[in-house]
Scaffold this motif. Sequence first.
Motif, short mmCIF file in Angstrom:
data_model
loop_
_atom_site.label_atom_id
_atom_site.label_comp_id
_atom_site.label_asym_id
_atom_site.label_seq_id
_atom_site.Cartn_x
_atom_site.Cartn_y
_atom_site.Cartn_z
N ILE A 233 0.83 -1.21 0.00
CA ILE A 233 0.00 0.00 0.00
C ILE A 233 0.86 1.25 0.00
CG2 ILE A 233 -1.73 1.32 1.30
CD1 ILE A 233 -2.82 -1.33 2.33
N THR A 234 1.87 1.28 0.86
CA THR A 234 2.73 2.47 0.95
C THR A 234 3.64 2.61 -0.27
OG1 THR A 234 4.37 1.19 2.23
CG2 THR A 234 2.73 2.46 3.47
N ASN A 235 3.71 1.58 -1.11
CA ASN A 235 4.51 1.67 -2.32
C ASN A 235 3.98 2.74 -3.27
OD1 ASN A 235 6.48 0.54 -4.38
ND2 ASN A 235 4.55 0.13 -5.43
N TYR A 236 2.67 3.03 -3.17
CA TYR A 236 2.07 4.05 -4.04
C TYR A 236 2.35 5.47 -3.54
CZ TYR A 236 -0.56 0.13 -5.94
OH TYR A 236 -0.90 -1.07 -6.53
N ILE A 237 2.89 5.61 -2.35
CA ILE A 237 3.20 6.93 -1.80
C ILE A 237 4.64 7.27 -2.19
CG2 ILE A 237 3.34 8.34 0.28
CD1 ILE A 237 1.40 6.46 1.60
N LEU A 313 -1.78 8.80 -1.10
CA LEU A 313 -1.84 7.57 -1.89
C LEU A 313 -2.06 7.85 -3.37
CD1 LEU A 313 -1.79 4.50 -1.19
CD2 LEU A 313 -4.28 4.55 -1.36
N LEU A 314 -2.82 8.90 -3.69
CA LEU A 314 -3.14 9.23 -5.09
C LEU A 314 -2.38 10.45 -5.58
CD1 LEU A 314 -7.03 8.75 -5.02
CD2 LEU A 314 -5.29 7.09 -5.69
N ALA A 315 -1.28 10.79 -4.95
CA ALA A 315 -0.56 12.03 -5.28
C ALA A 315 -0.15 12.07 -6.75
CB ALA A 315 0.66 12.19 -4.37
N ILE A 316 0.41 10.98 -7.26
CA ILE A 316 0.88 10.97 -8.64
C ILE A 316 -0.27 11.06 -9.64
CG2 ILE A 316 2.17 9.67 -10.36
CD1 ILE A 316 3.88 10.92 -8.19
#
Length: 350
Positions: A233-237, A313-316
């Motif tokens: 999950i934290t990989n997306y941050i 989480l959805l920053a990108i």
Amino acid sequence: MTDQRLVPRALIGLLCTASAVVTLAGIKEVGSIIGPVLLALVLVLAVSPVRTWLQRRGAPGWTLIAVPLTIVLLLLLGMVTILTIAVAETANLVPAYGPQFDQLLAEAQKLAARFGIGTEQVNQTIKSFDLGKIFALVQGFASGLLGVFTSLILIVVLVLAMCLDARSFSQVLASGAAHRPRFVQALGDFAHKTRRYLVVSTVFGLICSVLDVTALWLLEVPLPLLWGVLALITNYIPNVGFVLGLIPPALLGLLEGGPKTMIFVILSYMLINFVIQSLIQPKFLGDAVGLSTTMTLLSLLVWAFVLGPLGALLAIPLSLLVRALLIDSDPNGEWAAALISGEVPAGERP
């Protein structure tokens, strides 16, 4: 003559900055609504290739909606279950390892005294460490995401509405390509880059998670599967996600096996992260993100401030959406696009 040209540009810059601040403040105020909407948009984009594949196969019209919706629903239910378990298990760890943590603090005080730094200030600093506060960082992140995902009915309704409108929306974009080609192309690039980013991040996140779980299991750290899912999950941050995923297992390694285990946990995570995410993943991700390192970090800070854990989480994807709407759709936006991506256009390279 030069001053007369600079003044309007400065005023335009100030107006744009003020507009951005007002817009972000407005989004923050209605974050409970905007957050699920943006999450639903990203989820629909993620499963849109399934809809396209079914359409090419000549599947019935209802399957073009039911199958993507079912996939999204399973993802949401799985995420809610995992986050619920993470919050519960993290809360149980605090009283379970309280005595070990107090013993480590006492040993730290003795070690500080041996080196002649046993002052009252140092003792107070050591005593100020609280196991609950340390675990509260990850628990707060998981709870914040859980608060968004528990709006399951709203998210599912939004996904259903977007799936229903997907075909007509595609037709509208296709018909408008002749009138607003750059805008249509910018939206298409946003969807493509977002899907590529999600696919590559998920695949390599799964690889890292499996390796993390294996390392934690070999080091006999409690709850290795839970921390492996947290690492996914934290990989997306961007930038700080690795640290958030490392804190709980490293601390548990310290409490369960001592400093040696904690050091091995940290080294294992760093080695896996460096090889997979720093050396291999960028070669597959390529130019999918289109954001420089500085812009990626700023995206994380801004969206986390505006939308909380979901924004992180959805920053990108959210930054890619802003880029598509404000920069890529502008015929004069090449220079701004190069500025935020950190890449000089091919035709202007020395």
